[in-house]
Design an enzyme around this catalytic site. Structure first.
Site, PDB file in Angstrom:
ATOM      1  N   GLY A 127       0.808  -1.219   0.000  1.00  0.00           N
ATOM      2  CA  GLY A 127       0.000   0.000   0.000  1.00  0.00           C
ATOM      3  C   GLY A 127       0.836   1.263   0.000  1.00  0.00           C
ATOM      4  N   SER A 128       0.393   2.300  -0.677  1.00  0.00           N
ATOM      5  CA  SER A 128       1.209   3.492  -0.830  1.00  0.00           C
ATOM      6  C   SER A 128       0.384   4.615  -1.451  1.00  0.00           C
ATOM      7  CB  SER A 128       2.428   3.170  -1.697  1.00  0.00           C
ATOM      8  OG  SER A 128       2.031   2.402  -2.811  1.00  0.00           O
ATOM      9  N   ARG A 129       1.072   5.647  -1.936  1.00  0.00           N
ATOM     10  CA  ARG A 129       0.386   6.826  -2.445  1.00  0.00           C
ATOM     11  C   ARG A 129       1.240   7.508  -3.512  1.00  0.00           C
ATOM     12  NH1 ARG A 129      -0.678  11.915   1.646  1.00  0.00           N
ATOM     13  NH2 ARG A 129      -0.564  13.572   0.087  1.00  0.00           N
TER      14      ARG A 129
END
Length: 280
Positions: free
Chosen positions: A236-238
């Site tokens: 998960g990240s952005r």
């Protein structure tokens, strides 16, 4: 046709072969009180998880002029009009710089031309009625662990700068959850994509609470097509994308818009969904 992203073959095939081996051992040799087939099923589940994570589907890339496509899969957290209020200082500017407990050292003036994104700048939201020609639009895309994690170039361009930055006082990290606004100062890779006409788009790959590895596949000086793969973030990240506000308009719905059809924000796909359209 792409099936798995770079580096995904071994994480997928290794547990798969181990799972098959455990199951065959339990079937033909000794089930070891059910432990062997149980381990086999568990390893096959791990293989399936990694196959889902490293998947890298081909995408139809929009061909219209003046489009900026999403570099990442995920939900749009927010779309904000911002202005620069500071920049990372040079060695000569350290004496006049400001220290922030969470984001580090800033010189209290933006770059001479903020839209060239010469160095990392500090931004704040623009109050209504105070817009200017040096403002930017920023779109933040949150990538969950179940989304495709391959990142793609937002425009046809050259990579003019690619830099790795860590959180304040850390060799690596910090790693705040990517859905929090403060995560923009997590460990990150900042990349500038410059179009033939000089337009620069800034893309920030940001690590999250689970994502600890940002993997660039391209480097400074390379030329990319719109939608071409340039790297990935594991788990998960952005990803944040900034463009000049005087040249573009946003085309997506964010979680902050309160749209009942998109309570988490519009879901966008890397290389495929248009984030911004150029103004005529």
């Amino acid at each position: 046709m792409a099936l798995l992203a770079r580096g995904g073959f071994l994480p997928v095939i290794t547990p798969a072969l181990m799972g098959v081996g455990f199951i065959l051992t339990g079937w033909f040799v000794d089930p070891l009180f059910g432990i062997a087939p149980g381990l086999g099923i568990f390893m096959l589940m791990i293989s399936a998880f990694f196959a889902n994570f490293w998947r890298d589907p081909d995408r139809p890339i929009p061909k219209g002029k003046g489009l900026v496509v999403s570099p990442a899969d995920g939900h749009v957290m927010f779309v904000k009009r911002e202005r620069a209020t500071g920049r990372r200082p040079s060695k000569d500017e350290l004496d006049g710089s400001e220290e922030d407990e969470f984001t580090g050292t800033w010189y209290p003036e933006p770059c001479e031309n903020p839209l060239l994104f010469t160095t990392e700048q500090r931004f704040e939201a623009v109050p209504e009625g105070e817009e200017s020609d040096t403002d930017v639009w920023r779109t933040a895309v949150f990538m969950s662990p179940l989304d495709v994690h391959v990142n793609r170039a937002p425009i046809a361009s050259n990579i003019t700068r690619m830099e790795h930055r860590t959180g304040k006082g850390r060799r690596r990290g910090p790693f705040l959850p990517a859905f929090r606004k403060e995560s923009e100062f997590n460990e990150r890779v900042r990349t500038l994509f410059e179009r033939e006409d000089g337009l620069i788009v800034e893309v920030m790959q940001i690590s999250g609470a689970l994502a600890r590895t940002i993997i660039p596949w391209k480097s400074e000086g390379e030329t990319l097509r719109r939608g071409e793969r340039f790297g990935m973030i594991r788990l998960g990240s952005r990803v944040d994308v900034r463009v000049p506000a005087n040249r573009f308009k946003p085309c997506v719905i964010s979680a902050e818009d309160g749209d009942k059809n998109h309570p988490k924000g519009e879901f966008v796909k890397a290389g495929m969904t248009v984030l911004y359209e150029e103004l005529n």
